[in-house]
Design a protein around this motif. Structure first.
Motif, PDB file in Angstrom:
ATOM      1  N   MET A 263       0.830  -1.211   0.000  1.00  0.00           N
ATOM      2  CA  MET A 263       0.000   0.000   0.000  1.00  0.00           C
ATOM      3  C   MET A 263       0.862   1.257   0.000  1.00  0.00           C
ATOM      4  SD  MET A 263      -2.913   1.011   2.792  1.00  0.00           S
ATOM      5  CE  MET A 263      -3.794   2.577   2.754  1.00  0.00           C
ATOM      6  N   LEU A 264       1.860   1.318   0.874  1.00  0.00           N
ATOM      7  CA  LEU A 264       2.708   2.508   0.949  1.00  0.00           C
ATOM      8  C   LEU A 264       3.563   2.652  -0.307  1.00  0.00           C
ATOM      9  CD1 LEU A 264       3.669   2.267   4.713  1.00  0.00           C
ATOM     10  CD2 LEU A 264       2.335   4.110   3.644  1.00  0.00           C
ATOM     11  N   TRP A 265       4.015   1.540  -0.858  1.00  0.00           N
ATOM     12  CA  TRP A 265       4.792   1.598  -2.094  1.00  0.00           C
ATOM     13  C   TRP A 265       3.947   2.172  -3.229  1.00  0.00           C
ATOM     14  CZ3 TRP A 265       9.654   1.372  -3.661  1.00  0.00           C
ATOM     15  CH2 TRP A 265       9.925   1.159  -5.021  1.00  0.00           C
ATOM     16  N   GLN A 266       2.723   1.701  -3.353  1.00  0.00           N
ATOM     17  CA  GLN A 266       1.855   2.195  -4.424  1.00  0.00           C
ATOM     18  C   GLN A 266       1.477   3.664  -4.205  1.00  0.00           C
ATOM     19  OE1 GLN A 266       1.107   0.858  -7.235  1.00  0.00           O
ATOM     20  NE2 GLN A 266       1.817  -1.240  -6.919  1.00  0.00           N
ATOM     21  N   LEU A 267       1.245   4.056  -2.969  1.00  0.00           N
ATOM     22  CA  LEU A 267       0.941   5.463  -2.696  1.00  0.00           C
ATOM     23  C   LEU A 267       2.150   6.348  -3.007  1.00  0.00           C
ATOM     24  CD1 LEU A 267      -1.110   5.185   0.623  1.00  0.00           C
ATOM     25  CD2 LEU A 267      -1.979   5.746  -1.663  1.00  0.00           C
ATOM     26  N   ALA A 268       3.351   5.818  -2.777  1.00  0.00           N
ATOM     27  CA  ALA A 268       4.557   6.582  -3.102  1.00  0.00           C
ATOM     28  C   ALA A 268       4.702   6.769  -4.614  1.00  0.00           C
ATOM     29  CB  ALA A 268       5.790   5.875  -2.540  1.00  0.00           C
ATOM     30  N   LEU A 269       4.257   5.767  -5.370  1.00  0.00           N
ATOM     31  CA  LEU A 269       4.332   5.854  -6.835  1.00  0.00           C
ATOM     32  C   LEU A 269       3.185   6.672  -7.437  1.00  0.00           C
ATOM     33  CD1 LEU A 269       5.317   2.175  -7.767  1.00  0.00           C
ATOM     34  CD2 LEU A 269       6.814   4.175  -7.729  1.00  0.00           C
ATOM     35  N   HIS A 270       2.145   6.889  -6.658  1.00  0.00           N
ATOM     36  CA  HIS A 270       0.960   7.606  -7.155  1.00  0.00           C
ATOM     37  C   HIS A 270       0.671   8.776  -6.214  1.00  0.00           C
ATOM     38  CE1 HIS A 270       0.627   3.543  -8.898  1.00  0.00           C
ATOM     39  NE2 HIS A 270       0.011   4.140  -9.909  1.00  0.00           N
ATOM     40  N   PRO A 271       1.378   9.904  -6.391  1.00  0.00           N
ATOM     41  CA  PRO A 271       1.267  11.028  -5.456  1.00  0.00           C
ATOM     42  C   PRO A 271      -0.139  11.587  -5.312  1.00  0.00           C
ATOM     43  CG  PRO A 271       2.806  11.517  -7.266  1.00  0.00           C
ATOM     44  CD  PRO A 271       2.373  10.104  -7.427  1.00  0.00           C
ATOM     45  N   ALA A 272      -0.942  11.577  -6.367  1.00  0.00           N
ATOM     46  CA  ALA A 272      -2.308  12.100  -6.254  1.00  0.00           C
ATOM     47  C   ALA A 272      -3.137  11.238  -5.302  1.00  0.00           C
ATOM     48  CB  ALA A 272      -2.966  12.160  -7.637  1.00  0.00           C
ATOM     49  N   ARG A 421       7.594 -11.209  -4.525  1.00  0.00           N
ATOM     50  CA  ARG A 421       7.494 -12.674  -4.585  1.00  0.00           C
ATOM     51  C   ARG A 421       6.194 -13.064  -3.887  1.00  0.00           C
ATOM     52  NH1 ARG A 421      11.902 -15.305  -1.181  1.00  0.00           N
ATOM     53  NH2 ARG A 421      10.350 -14.916   0.434  1.00  0.00           N
ATOM     54  N   ALA A 422       5.310 -13.735  -4.577  1.00  0.00           N
ATOM     55  CA  ALA A 422       3.944 -13.939  -4.080  1.00  0.00           C
ATOM     56  C   ALA A 422       3.835 -14.972  -2.975  1.00  0.00           C
ATOM     57  CB  ALA A 422       3.027 -14.333  -5.234  1.00  0.00           C
ATOM     58  N   VAL A 423       4.653 -16.022  -3.014  1.00  0.00           N
ATOM     59  CA  VAL A 423       4.491 -17.109  -2.052  1.00  0.00           C
ATOM     60  C   VAL A 423       5.757 -17.266  -1.204  1.00  0.00           C
ATOM     61  CG1 VAL A 423       2.844 -18.363  -3.484  1.00  0.00           C
ATOM     62  CG2 VAL A 423       5.287 -18.821  -3.755  1.00  0.00           C
ATOM     63  N   PRO A 424       5.557 -17.757   0.035  1.00  0.00           N
ATOM     64  CA  PRO A 424       4.293 -18.169   0.657  1.00  0.00           C
ATOM     65  C   PRO A 424       3.433 -16.995   1.134  1.00  0.00           C
ATOM     66  CG  PRO A 424       6.097 -18.475   2.197  1.00  0.00           C
ATOM     67  CD  PRO A 424       6.723 -18.064   0.889  1.00  0.00           C
ATOM     68  N   ILE A 425       4.080 -15.889   1.543  1.00  0.00           N
ATOM     69  CA  ILE A 425       3.403 -14.646   1.887  1.00  0.00           C
ATOM     70  C   ILE A 425       4.112 -13.557   1.099  1.00  0.00           C
ATOM     71  CG2 ILE A 425       2.864 -12.993   3.738  1.00  0.00           C
ATOM     72  CD1 ILE A 425       2.915 -15.364   5.692  1.00  0.00           C
ATOM     73  N   PRO A 426       3.389 -12.661   0.442  1.00  0.00           N
ATOM     74  CA  PRO A 426       4.035 -11.668  -0.423  1.00  0.00           C
ATOM     75  C   PRO A 426       5.155 -10.905   0.270  1.00  0.00           C
ATOM     76  CG  PRO A 426       1.664 -11.598  -0.708  1.00  0.00           C
ATOM     77  CD  PRO A 426       1.918 -12.529   0.443  1.00  0.00           C
ATOM     78  N   LYS A 427       6.279 -10.792  -0.453  1.00  0.00           N
ATOM     79  CA  LYS A 427       7.467 -10.147   0.107  1.00  0.00           C
ATOM     80  C   LYS A 427       8.334  -9.679  -1.058  1.00  0.00           C
ATOM     81  CE  LYS A 427      11.536 -11.199   2.981  1.00  0.00           C
ATOM     82  NZ  LYS A 427      12.232 -12.258   3.751  1.00  0.00           N
ATOM     83  N   PRO A 428       8.908  -8.472  -0.966  1.00  0.00           N
ATOM     84  CA  PRO A 428       9.781  -8.014  -2.057  1.00  0.00           C
ATOM     85  C   PRO A 428      11.039  -8.863  -2.148  1.00  0.00           C
ATOM     86  CG  PRO A 428       9.881  -6.491  -0.213  1.00  0.00           C
ATOM     87  CD  PRO A 428       8.788  -7.449   0.099  1.00  0.00           C
ATOM     88  N   ARG A 429      11.521  -9.071  -3.363  1.00  0.00           N
ATOM     89  CA  ARG A 429      12.729  -9.878  -3.549  1.00  0.00           C
ATOM     90  C   ARG A 429      13.986  -9.160  -3.053  1.00  0.00           C
ATOM     91  NH1 ARG A 429      12.153 -14.486  -6.421  1.00  0.00           N
ATOM     92  NH2 ARG A 429      10.263 -14.740  -7.673  1.00  0.00           N
ATOM     93  N   GLY A 430      13.965  -7.852  -3.070  1.00  0.00           N
ATOM     94  CA  GLY A 430      15.112  -7.070  -2.608  1.00  0.00           C
ATOM     95  C   GLY A 430      14.622  -5.882  -1.792  1.00  0.00           C
ATOM     96  N   PRO A 431      15.455  -4.879  -1.612  1.00  0.00           N
ATOM     97  CA  PRO A 431      15.041  -3.696  -0.843  1.00  0.00           C
ATOM     98  C   PRO A 431      13.832  -3.015  -1.472  1.00  0.00           C
ATOM     99  CG  PRO A 431      17.429  -3.695  -1.203  1.00  0.00           C
ATOM    100  CD  PRO A 431      16.862  -4.791  -2.055  1.00  0.00           C
ATOM    101  N   MET A 432      12.984  -2.462  -0.612  1.00  0.00           N
ATOM    102  CA  MET A 432      11.785  -1.736  -1.035  1.00  0.00           C
ATOM    103  C   MET A 432      11.918  -0.320  -0.468  1.00  0.00           C
ATOM    104  SD  MET A 432       7.902  -3.142  -0.571  1.00  0.00           S
ATOM    105  CE  MET A 432       6.687  -2.957  -1.874  1.00  0.00           C
ATOM    106  N   LEU A 433      12.756   0.488  -1.133  1.00  0.00           N
ATOM    107  CA  LEU A 433      13.163   1.757  -0.546  1.00  0.00           C
ATOM    108  C   LEU A 433      12.174   2.877  -0.847  1.00  0.00           C
ATOM    109  CD1 LEU A 433      17.013   1.714  -1.338  1.00  0.00           C
ATOM    110  CD2 LEU A 433      15.845   1.082   0.796  1.00  0.00           C
ATOM    111  N   LEU A 434      11.711   3.507   0.223  1.00  0.00           N
ATOM    112  CA  LEU A 434      10.927   4.730   0.125  1.00  0.00           C
ATOM    113  C   LEU A 434      11.768   5.888   0.661  1.00  0.00           C
ATOM    114  CD1 LEU A 434       7.359   3.790   1.457  1.00  0.00           C
ATOM    115  CD2 LEU A 434       8.199   3.759  -0.894  1.00  0.00           C
ATOM    116  N   THR A 435      11.571   7.051   0.087  1.00  0.00           N
ATOM    117  CA  THR A 435      12.185   8.257   0.641  1.00  0.00           C
ATOM    118  C   THR A 435      11.133   8.980   1.475  1.00  0.00           C
ATOM    119  OG1 THR A 435      13.646   8.465  -1.260  1.00  0.00           O
ATOM    120  CG2 THR A 435      13.357  10.418   0.113  1.00  0.00           C
ATOM    121  N   VAL A 436      11.444   9.211   2.735  1.00  0.00           N
ATOM    122  CA  VAL A 436      10.510   9.836   3.671  1.00  0.00           C
ATOM    123  C   VAL A 436      10.944  11.264   3.927  1.00  0.00           C
ATOM    124  CG1 VAL A 436       9.479   9.689   5.982  1.00  0.00           C
ATOM    125  CG2 VAL A 436      10.131   7.583   4.767  1.00  0.00           C
ATOM    126  N   ARG A 437      10.027  12.201   3.826  1.00  0.00           N
ATOM    127  CA  ARG A 437      10.331  13.585   4.181  1.00  0.00           C
ATOM    128  C   ARG A 437       9.117  14.224   4.858  1.00  0.00           C
ATOM    129  NH1 ARG A 437       8.053  16.965   0.361  1.00  0.00           N
ATOM    130  NH2 ARG A 437       7.487  16.031  -1.639  1.00  0.00           N
TER     131      ARG A 437
END
Length: 437
Positions: A263-272, A421-437
């Protein structure tokens, strides 16, 4: 023999010995989509040594979840994957046995109990976010630590403190072992590490159960289970209490972590879309998110639903046929598997517009694509095994998002190439970096 019994079902048996297991572990979504395009909405597949039929329609999903003939075993479906690692959790119990144990645990998920969890959810969230620096942060790692601490405070009644990281690592090892094709505890193997993780969780929660039984009953679930009795007036066996707590803690933090991160990743990609959520949560003026706020946080709810659609926390729900059964006119012989794929159903092009796009308004009045069928949108499962903690998860997700976005903004690099990666529980394959300000 199995191939002959399923000869009427389109599909194939995959590679010799391993079937589709390696492809399933590597890219479950891609494998499922390829099979759908080649064979249609019903096909056979072989994973972790089990051959069965996968259904990708909402009507089949309804029939499987409701199981009117009581012939589809959840325990049998899950035993080949999570069985040895998360034994005797609610998903690994069937019929009357499942009902008895669910009834014991249900008291911890009533509306009154949920209201009582609100303060702990916000207190732990505020503690974590106070130390959150501006700049880049791995949102998956951050959310996993946060949700584990919340689950400990809410359901165990303690802060794990120094044990938190060990418990986190133990859960990760056990989850990873649930889908490894090599299910032999060889030294250094994923499966051996998973069993060691399970042993660590058993030790931690076994000690906590013993401690609770020396104390007067408290309000947290662990205390309630530690003092709960059977119909004969005997205390629940310690092993049962430990098994329930291990499974519940997994469900309470790992699946919620997945939803929050997506959810936070998608909101970061969709600012509106992020602006719309931020405007809603700022209107709370710092007040806690309670169950009563669900109606007011309309767009936050839709953004959460869209994250659950794109990446359902339990992407596959296997069952084992105890007797011959017919599902949407397809005969499944006894002894074979039956599988619901919410991962594929939630992106099925026959039901969703632009199924791979993040579009919260698909849940808005006037569109409501999810209401085309009662079992089209099933992020929390259904039937007797509907997730017992779904309302707690909703409050946790909204509370954390509200606290984070009320005074901060998150951005992400669209070219980062994050793959879930969808299974067994969804998890990113590598870092999922957000910039917070």
């Amino acid at each position: 023999m199995s191939a002959d019994l399923l000869a009427h079902v389109p599909g194939d048996r995959g590679w010799p010995l391993v079937g589709h297991t390696l492809m399933f572990v590597r890219d479950a979504r891609g494998l499922t989509e390829r099979h759908r395009r080649r064979y249609g909405d019903v096909y056979r597949m072989r994973v972790l040594g089990r051959e069965g039929v996968t259904f990708l329609t909402p009507q089949a999903t309804r029939e499987i979840y409701l199981d009117p003939g009581k012939v589809l075993s959840s325990e049998g479906g899950w035993s080949s994957s999570i069985g040895p690692l998360f034994r005797n959790g609610l998903m690994l119990r069937d019929f009357d046995d499942h009902h008895r144990h669910r009834r014991v645990m249900q008291q911890a998920f009533s509306r009154a109990a949920l209201t009582g969890y609100v303060d702990a959810i916000h207190d732990v969230t505020d503690r974590h976010l106070r130390s959150l620096p501006a700049g880049d942060v791995d949102v998956y790692v951050l959310m996993k630590r946060l949700t584990l601490d919340i689950a400990a405070e809410v359901f165990v009644g303690v802060s794990l403190g120094e044990q938190s990281e060990r418990v986190n690592q133990a859960f990760q090892a056990a989850v990873a072992a649930s889908i490894t094709p090599l299910r032999v505890a060889l030294p250094g193997s994923t499966y051996r590490r998973g069993l060691q993780g399970r042993a660590e969780l058993t030790r931690v929660f076994g000690e906590l159960v013993a401690q609770r039984r020396r104390e007067e009953p408290r309000g947290d679930l662990l205390s309630r289970l530690a003092h709960a009795t059977t119909e004969d007036g005997e205390l629940l066996p310690v092993d049962d209490v430990v098994d329930h707590m291990v499974f519940l803690m997994l469900a309470a933090h790992d699946t919620t972590t997945s939803t929050l991160a997506v959810m936070l990743w998608q909101l970061a990609l969709h600012p509106a879309e992020q602006d719309r959520v931020a405007e809603e949560v700022r209107a709370l003026d710092g007040a806690p998110v309670t169950p009563a706020d669900h109606g007011r946080l309309e767009h936050t709810t839709r953004a959460m639903q869209e994250a659950l659609r794109l990446s359902p926390p339990v992407p596959f729900s296997p069952r084992h046929a105890l007797a011959d059964v017919e599902i949407t006119g397809v005969r499944v012989p006894a002894g074979h598997g039956v599988n619901v794929s919410s991962l594929a159903l939630h992106r099925h092009p026959d039901w969703w517009t632009r199924p791979d796009a993040f579009d919260p308004d698909r849940f808005a009045p006037g569109r409501e694509e999810h209401k085309q069928h009662s079992h089209l949108f099933v992020p929390f499962g259904g039937g007797a095994h509907l997730c017992i903690g779904n309302h707690v998860a909703e409050v946790m997700v909204k509370a954390i998002v509200a606290r984070l976005l009320a005074g901060r903004r998150v951005t992400a690099d669209p070219a980062a190439g994050v793959v879930i990666r969808a299974v067994p529980i969804p998890k990113p394959r590598g870092p999922m970096l957000l910039t917070v300000r």
